[in-house]
Write a protein that holds these residues in place. Sequence first.
Motif, PDB file in Angstrom:
ATOM      1  N   ARG A  88       0.818  -1.203   0.000  1.00  0.00           N
ATOM      2  CA  ARG A  88       0.000   0.000   0.000  1.00  0.00           C
ATOM      3  C   ARG A  88       0.860   1.264   0.000  1.00  0.00           C
ATOM      4  O   ARG A  88       1.740   1.440   0.846  1.00  0.00           O
ATOM      5  CB  ARG A  88      -0.917   0.033   1.223  1.00  0.00           C
ATOM      6  CG  ARG A  88      -1.827  -1.180   1.387  1.00  0.00           C
ATOM      7  CD  ARG A  88      -2.849  -1.301   0.294  1.00  0.00           C
ATOM      8  NE  ARG A  88      -3.725  -0.157   0.210  1.00  0.00           N
ATOM      9  CZ  ARG A  88      -4.670  -0.014  -0.700  1.00  0.00           C
ATOM     10  NH1 ARG A  88      -4.845  -0.945  -1.620  1.00  0.00           N
ATOM     11  NH2 ARG A  88      -5.435   1.057  -0.720  1.00  0.00           N
ATOM     12  N   ARG A  89       0.621   2.113  -0.986  1.00  0.00           N
ATOM     13  CA  ARG A  89       1.304   3.420  -1.145  1.00  0.00           C
ATOM     14  C   ARG A  89       2.813   3.260  -1.335  1.00  0.00           C
ATOM     15  O   ARG A  89       3.564   4.217  -1.141  1.00  0.00           O
ATOM     16  CB  ARG A  89       1.029   4.333   0.056  1.00  0.00           C
ATOM     17  CG  ARG A  89      -0.421   4.681   0.267  1.00  0.00           C
ATOM     18  CD  ARG A  89      -0.596   5.650   1.424  1.00  0.00           C
ATOM     19  NE  ARG A  89      -0.389   5.009   2.710  1.00  0.00           N
ATOM     20  CZ  ARG A  89      -0.263   5.666   3.863  1.00  0.00           C
ATOM     21  NH1 ARG A  89      -0.284   6.990   3.870  1.00  0.00           N
ATOM     22  NH2 ARG A  89      -0.092   5.015   4.987  1.00  0.00           N
ATOM     23  N   ASN A  90       3.281   2.087  -1.718  1.00  0.00           N
ATOM     24  CA  ASN A  90       4.723   1.844  -1.651  1.00  0.00           C
ATOM     25  C   ASN A  90       5.179   0.867  -2.736  1.00  0.00           C
ATOM     26  O   ASN A  90       5.779  -0.168  -2.447  1.00  0.00           O
ATOM     27  CB  ASN A  90       5.071   1.290  -0.259  1.00  0.00           C
ATOM     28  CG  ASN A  90       6.550   1.394   0.046  1.00  0.00           C
ATOM     29  OD1 ASN A  90       7.299   2.089  -0.646  1.00  0.00           O
ATOM     30  ND2 ASN A  90       6.984   0.709   1.081  1.00  0.00           N
ATOM     31  N   TYR A 415      -5.809   8.120  -9.867  1.00  0.00           N
ATOM     32  CA  TYR A 415      -6.052   7.664  -8.495  1.00  0.00           C
ATOM     33  C   TYR A 415      -7.517   7.882  -8.121  1.00  0.00           C
ATOM     34  O   TYR A 415      -8.143   8.869  -8.500  1.00  0.00           O
ATOM     35  CB  TYR A 415      -5.122   8.453  -7.575  1.00  0.00           C
ATOM     36  CG  TYR A 415      -5.226   8.165  -6.107  1.00  0.00           C
ATOM     37  CD1 TYR A 415      -5.258   6.856  -5.620  1.00  0.00           C
ATOM     38  CD2 TYR A 415      -5.238   9.211  -5.180  1.00  0.00           C
ATOM     39  CE1 TYR A 415      -5.314   6.608  -4.258  1.00  0.00           C
ATOM     40  CE2 TYR A 415      -5.282   8.970  -3.816  1.00  0.00           C
ATOM     41  CZ  TYR A 415      -5.332   7.662  -3.366  1.00  0.00           C
ATOM     42  OH  TYR A 415      -5.389   7.415  -2.020  1.00  0.00           O
ATOM     43  N   ASP A 484      -7.212   2.564  -5.744  1.00  0.00           N
ATOM     44  CA  ASP A 484      -6.990   3.296  -4.506  1.00  0.00           C
ATOM     45  C   ASP A 484      -5.565   3.160  -3.994  1.00  0.00           C
ATOM     46  O   ASP A 484      -5.301   3.396  -2.817  1.00  0.00           O
ATOM     47  CB  ASP A 484      -7.975   2.816  -3.431  1.00  0.00           C
ATOM     48  CG  ASP A 484      -7.861   1.318  -3.164  1.00  0.00           C
ATOM     49  OD1 ASP A 484      -7.045   0.639  -3.826  1.00  0.00           O
ATOM     50  OD2 ASP A 484      -8.585   0.816  -2.286  1.00  0.00           O
ATOM     51  N   ASN A 485      -4.640   2.769  -4.864  1.00  0.00           N
ATOM     52  CA  ASN A 485      -3.258   2.544  -4.436  1.00  0.00           C
ATOM     53  C   ASN A 485      -2.313   3.171  -5.465  1.00  0.00           C
ATOM     54  O   ASN A 485      -2.079   2.606  -6.537  1.00  0.00           O
ATOM     55  CB  ASN A 485      -2.994   1.034  -4.300  1.00  0.00           C
ATOM     56  CG  ASN A 485      -1.723   0.724  -3.535  1.00  0.00           C
ATOM     57  OD1 ASN A 485      -1.131   1.588  -2.906  1.00  0.00           O
ATOM     58  ND2 ASN A 485      -1.302  -0.532  -3.587  1.00  0.00           N
ATOM     59  N   VAL A 486      -1.777   4.334  -5.125  1.00  0.00           N
ATOM     60  CA  VAL A 486      -0.899   5.064  -6.043  1.00  0.00           C
ATOM     61  C   VAL A 486       0.394   4.279  -6.249  1.00  0.00           C
ATOM     62  O   VAL A 486       0.940   3.689  -5.316  1.00  0.00           O
ATOM     63  CB  VAL A 486      -0.582   6.466  -5.481  1.00  0.00           C
ATOM     64  CG1 VAL A 486       0.442   7.187  -6.351  1.00  0.00           C
ATOM     65  CG2 VAL A 486      -1.859   7.292  -5.372  1.00  0.00           C
ATOM     66  N   GLY A 487       0.879   4.263  -7.484  1.00  0.00           N
ATOM     67  CA  GLY A 487       2.152   3.599  -7.747  1.00  0.00           C
ATOM     68  C   GLY A 487       2.274   3.138  -9.183  1.00  0.00           C
ATOM     69  O   GLY A 487       1.438   3.429 -10.042  1.00  0.00           O
ATOM     70  N   ARG A 517      -0.110  10.783   2.495  1.00  0.00           N
ATOM     71  CA  ARG A 517      -1.352  10.048   2.689  1.00  0.00           C
ATOM     72  C   ARG A 517      -1.707   9.241   1.439  1.00  0.00           C
ATOM     73  O   ARG A 517      -2.438   8.267   1.518  1.00  0.00           O
ATOM     74  CB  ARG A 517      -2.497  11.018   3.020  1.00  0.00           C
ATOM     75  CG  ARG A 517      -2.369  11.688   4.387  1.00  0.00           C
ATOM     76  CD  ARG A 517      -3.480  12.684   4.589  1.00  0.00           C
ATOM     77  NE  ARG A 517      -3.421  13.766   3.592  1.00  0.00           N
ATOM     78  CZ  ARG A 517      -4.272  14.780   3.535  1.00  0.00           C
ATOM     79  NH1 ARG A 517      -5.275  14.848   4.398  1.00  0.00           N
ATOM     80  NH2 ARG A 517      -4.136  15.716   2.612  1.00  0.00           N
ATOM     81  N   ASP A 518      -1.175   9.672   0.298  1.00  0.00           N
ATOM     82  CA  ASP A 518      -1.451   8.981  -0.959  1.00  0.00           C
ATOM     83  C   ASP A 518      -0.312   8.073  -1.404  1.00  0.00           C
ATOM     84  O   ASP A 518      -0.554   7.021  -1.996  1.00  0.00           O
ATOM     85  CB  ASP A 518      -1.742  10.002  -2.062  1.00  0.00           C
ATOM     86  CG  ASP A 518      -2.973  10.834  -1.763  1.00  0.00           C
ATOM     87  OD1 ASP A 518      -3.895  10.314  -1.107  1.00  0.00           O
ATOM     88  OD2 ASP A 518      -3.007  12.014  -2.179  1.00  0.00           O
ATOM     89  N   GLU A 519       0.918   8.487  -1.147  1.00  0.00           N
ATOM     90  CA  GLU A 519       2.061   7.660  -1.537  1.00  0.00           C
ATOM     91  C   GLU A 519       3.259   8.001  -0.663  1.00  0.00           C
ATOM     92  O   GLU A 519       3.550   9.170  -0.408  1.00  0.00           O
ATOM     93  CB  GLU A 519       2.431   7.874  -3.008  1.00  0.00           C
ATOM     94  CG  GLU A 519       3.546   6.952  -3.472  1.00  0.00           C
ATOM     95  CD  GLU A 519       3.864   7.094  -4.952  1.00  0.00           C
ATOM     96  OE1 GLU A 519       4.293   6.102  -5.562  1.00  0.00           O
ATOM     97  OE2 GLU A 519       3.683   8.199  -5.500  1.00  0.00           O
TER      98      GLU A 519
END
Length: 540
Positions: A88-90, A415, A484-487, A517-519
């Motif tokens: 998540r976000r990573n 996103y 819902d998961n930036v990347g 909060r997003d990434e």
Amino acid sequence: MSINLAVCVAVGAVLIAIATAEDPYRFFDWNVTYGDIYPLGVRQQGILINGQFPGPTIHSVTNDNLIINVINSLDEPFLISWNGIQQRRNSFEDGVYGTTCPIPPGKNFTYIMQVKDQIGSFYYFPSLGFHKAAGGFGGIRILSRPRIPVPFDEPADDFTVLIGDWYKSNHTDLKAILDRGHKLPNPDGILINGHGPNGSTFTVEQGKTYRLRISNVGLQNSLNFRIQNHRMKLVEVEGTHTVQQMYSSLDIHCGQSYSVLITADQPGQDYYIAVSSRFSAPILTTTGVLHYTNSAGKVSGPIPGGPTIQVDWSLNQARSIRTNLTASGPRPNPQGSYHYGMINTSRTIIIQSSAGRVDGKQRYGLNGVSFKPTDTPLKLADYFNIGGVFRVGSISDRPQGRRLHLDTAVMGADYRTFVEIVFQNPEDIVQSYHLDGYQFFVVGMDGGVWSEASRKGYNLHDGVARSTIQVYPKSWSALYVPLDNVGMWNVRTEFWARQYLGQQFYLRVYTNSGSIRDEFPIPKNARLCGRATGRHTRPL
């Protein structure tokens, strides 16, 4: 930087984090080496983790932080990816070519990741080259937190069962065949936990119930799993508790993971565990042993038969696998509290496979594009704004009928949009696809060509949420995905030779918010390579 210093830096950063975090940390030290293995009776060069083939199982609990220090003692670059772990976000920690710099020979890298809001059964594998054909894989299990209800009683024991097709040839020889532009021959056999026929034994006590976490870690074949005289209760698929139904056998396609419960309710003796290939010629079969502690005899009788080429049988079974709407997932609220079928989709993406020759060599692609790696991980190029590495939109979101060509395929997406993805399979083989970073809802699958009218048959109520989906020959499968998961997320076939020869792309889920909060920002210990060499991560 030396390995010891790098480890100290990474661990120091973690210890600082521990002081301010509530979720537990689990530490692992893995040394990756070559070693002789004999899974099908001939000596091969295997990839071992701490001397083990397969590698050790990762035991964790929802929201645990996993600190995995990987020392590469091979003579070539190496990476591990984590099939089904959402990062998540990573996406920096995803461990595939487009996100993470390879670990050079004699060096190390410490993965720092969290199994945020996840439960279930998954696996890890080596993602570079054709390493997956040599081992380096192992199971991952994520247990529910103590106060979260689980929709079945705790089993007497919990077994990791890694099944997959296998070649007797070394991974370097297989890679050389592909690099010369040729197709691989059919695999030579099937393994259960790294062993050939009757090499794996699972011991049970009469009257007790056990959990089997079964993952197909193989290279191309769908596999059917069954146990002589025993039925299996399906309870979980890739992080989703399912409606609990009984099956005499299960089709498990490449890259997929299933959890079943079995009860040792038969007379005390040994029973065959049978695994055979589906939709293949010839049919490959192997066996393991379910051993009762009060066994009066060894396995006997014929090996239990299973389905072979029947597509309708498999399709109907796949449609029967549904989400248990009243059970809790990683959080206490019911899995059915997210009403995916009531959300309007903002975009339809249609992905179609193809095969052909480019510059005289065999290649595979999606929407006419065969993925061409670059000298710099795409995520690093994106983070540092390095031009000339990739172009968003280099793969279209629908088939264009173009001739197969090479490009570094990246598709853009916004996103927090809710999209429909359709995988169209015009070929005569079963395919399976994995989407890193996400679970998606399986809303439909059928034969023929998908059209908007196909939506009339969608399951908008209790479709299973998972991360790997099969697509039957001359058929389609449709998914709903909340982005819902930036990347930078890999979308790939699990048919590994086709993946290696270009049947993959990256989905860039983007926001310009710049908020953690997003990434998350780039990890402090991230390796930098290619055109990112000499850049800076963050102050330590």
